[in-house]
Scaffold this motif. Structure first.
Motif, PDB file in Angstrom:
ATOM      1  N   SER A   4       0.842  -1.196   0.000  1.00  0.00           N
ATOM      2  CA  SER A   4       0.000   0.000   0.000  1.00  0.00           C
ATOM      3  C   SER A   4       0.874   1.241   0.000  1.00  0.00           C
ATOM      4  O   SER A   4       2.032   1.203   0.414  1.00  0.00           O
ATOM      5  CB  SER A   4      -0.901   0.006   1.232  1.00  0.00           C
ATOM      6  OG  SER A   4      -1.593   1.233   1.363  1.00  0.00           O
ATOM      7  N   ARG A   5       0.313   2.351  -0.466  1.00  0.00           N
ATOM      8  CA  ARG A   5       1.003   3.638  -0.409  1.00  0.00           C
ATOM      9  C   ARG A   5       0.727   4.355   0.905  1.00  0.00           C
ATOM     10  O   ARG A   5       1.231   5.445   1.152  1.00  0.00           O
ATOM     11  CB  ARG A   5       0.556   4.517  -1.584  1.00  0.00           C
ATOM     12  CG  ARG A   5       0.830   3.906  -2.954  1.00  0.00           C
ATOM     13  CD  ARG A   5       0.205   4.729  -4.061  1.00  0.00           C
ATOM     14  NE  ARG A   5       0.894   5.977  -4.239  1.00  0.00           N
ATOM     15  CZ  ARG A   5       1.915   6.154  -5.086  1.00  0.00           C
ATOM     16  NH1 ARG A   5       2.358   5.136  -5.806  1.00  0.00           N
ATOM     17  NH2 ARG A   5       2.490   7.326  -5.209  1.00  0.00           N
ATOM     18  N   ASP A   6      -0.079   3.750   1.756  1.00  0.00           N
ATOM     19  CA  ASP A   6      -0.499   4.351   3.016  1.00  0.00           C
ATOM     20  C   ASP A   6       0.463   3.958   4.132  1.00  0.00           C
ATOM     21  O   ASP A   6       0.750   2.772   4.322  1.00  0.00           O
ATOM     22  CB  ASP A   6      -1.916   3.884   3.353  1.00  0.00           C
ATOM     23  CG  ASP A   6      -2.549   4.659   4.506  1.00  0.00           C
ATOM     24  OD1 ASP A   6      -1.786   5.256   5.292  1.00  0.00           O
ATOM     25  OD2 ASP A   6      -3.782   4.647   4.610  1.00  0.00           O
TER      26      ASP A   6
END
Length: 281
Positions: A4-6
Motif C-alpha cells: 500500500s502507499r499508506d
C-alpha cells in the motif's frame, strides 16, 4: 496483507511482524540496541544512493530507513513509551516551532536574524528537554551540559570533530584564518615524526588522532564536509587502483605480480590520463 502507499499499512505490517506467537522470530527478538546499527547503516545507504545519483535505489533505501523509524516506534509502543503518531507529532511540532518566520508572526527576517532566532529556539528546547528529564526522574548526563552538548558519540569521527569545533567556535575558541590551521597541521605532522622516532604505538595513535582532528577543522574553515572530502578521496583511490588492475590485465598480468615501481608508474599514468580527460572535458 497487500502492499500500500499508506503509511498505516507499513505500521500494520510491523505490528504483525512483532506479534507474539505469529510474528517473525528474528523481528521478535530485536531490541533498540540491536536494531540501532541497522538504522545507521540504512542512513549511509541513503547517502550512498544520493552520491551515485541512483534515484531507483534512493527510493528503496528511503523505504528501508523509514522501516527503521517504524521498527523503533513499534518497540516503544509495546513498552508504553510512545508510538509512531507521537514521533510524527514531535517532528511536526519542532518544524513549526523552529520556523516562526514561516508559520508564525516573525516575518521578513534576514538570514542572520533567522540563524539567531534558530539558536534561541534550540536553547529553549534544550532547557525544556532537561526539565522533562528531571520531571521523569531521568538523570542528566554531564555531556548534555555546556557548549559542546548535543554532539552524539555515534557520529562518524570526522563529522563529530567538525561539529565539536563548530560549537567551540560559537564562544570564540577558534582560529580566524584557515592558514593558521595549516600551521597547526605542520606542527602535528612534526609531532608524529617525533612519536615515530620514539616508537610508542600509543603516542603515534594519539598524534595521528590530533592530526585528523585538525584536518577536520581545516575542512570546516573552508566550508567543506570532511566526511565528503574523504569519501571523494576514497572513490578516487578506488578508481585509479582499478585503472592499474585494468592496465595489467591487458598484459595478462595480475596486480600481485607487479613490483612497487611498476605500480607507481601505472598510478602516475592513470593520473595523467584522468587529468587529460578532465582538460578535454
Amino acid at each position: 496483507m497487500k502492499p500500500s502507499r499508506d503509511i498505516a499499512r507499513l505500521i500494520e505490517i510491523m505490528a504483525a511482524l512483532r506479534a507474539p506467537g505469529t510474528g517473525c522470530p528474528w523481528d521478535l527478538e530485536q531490541g533498540f540496541a540491536s536494531i540501532a546499527p541497522y538504522t545507521v547503516e540504512e542512513a549511509y545507504e541513503v547517502a550512498d544512493a544520493i552520491a551515485r545519483g541512483d534515484k531507483i535505489d534512493l527510493k528503496d533505501e528511503l523505504g528501508d530507513l523509514l522501516l527503521q523509524v517504524v521498527f523503533h516506534s513499534r518497540m516503544a509502543e509495546e513498552e508504553g513509551s510512545f508510538s509512531f503518531p507521537d514521533v510524527v507529532e514531535a517532528i511536526t511540532s519542532k518544524l513549526i516551532r523552529r520556523h516562526p518566520h514561516v508559520f508564525g508572526d516573525a516575518r521578513d527576517l534576514s538570514p542572520a536574524e533567522v540563524k539567531a532566532l534558530w539558536h534561541r529556539i534550540k536553547a529553549q528546547e534544550k532547557a525544556d528537554k532537561a526539565a522533562a528529564h528531571r520531571a521523569a526522574g531521568l538523570p542528566e548526563a554531564s555531556e548534555d551540559r555546556g557548549v559542546l552538548a548535543g554532539v552524539p558519540h555515534t557520529l562518524p569521527a570526522l563529522t563529530r570533530a567538525w561539529k565539536l569545533q563548530a560549537k567551540a567556535s560559537t564562544v570564540g575558541f577558534d582560529w580566524n584564518d584557515a592558514r593558521l590551521v595549516l600551521d597547526k597541521i605542520r606542527e602535528e605532522t612534526a609531532e608524529i615524526e617525533e612519536a615515530l622516532a620514539g616508537g610508542s604505538k600509543e603516542a603515534i595513535r594519539e598524534e595521528i588522532g590530533d592530526l585528523l582532528f585538525v584536518v577536520a577543522n581545516l575542512a570546516r574553515h573552508v566550508d567543506a564536509d570532511p566526511e565528503g572530502c574523504l569519501n571523494a578521496a576514497n572513490t578516487k583511490f578506488e578508481r585509479r587502483f582499478r585503472g592499474i588492475e585494468d592496465a595489467l590485465a591487458t598484459e595478462g598480468r595480475d596486480v600481485k605480480d607487479a613490483t612497487l615501481d611498476e605500480l607507481e608508474a601505472l598510478w602516475q599514468a592513470v593520473k595523467r590520463m584522468e587529468k587529460a580527460k578532465a582538460g578535454a572535458g
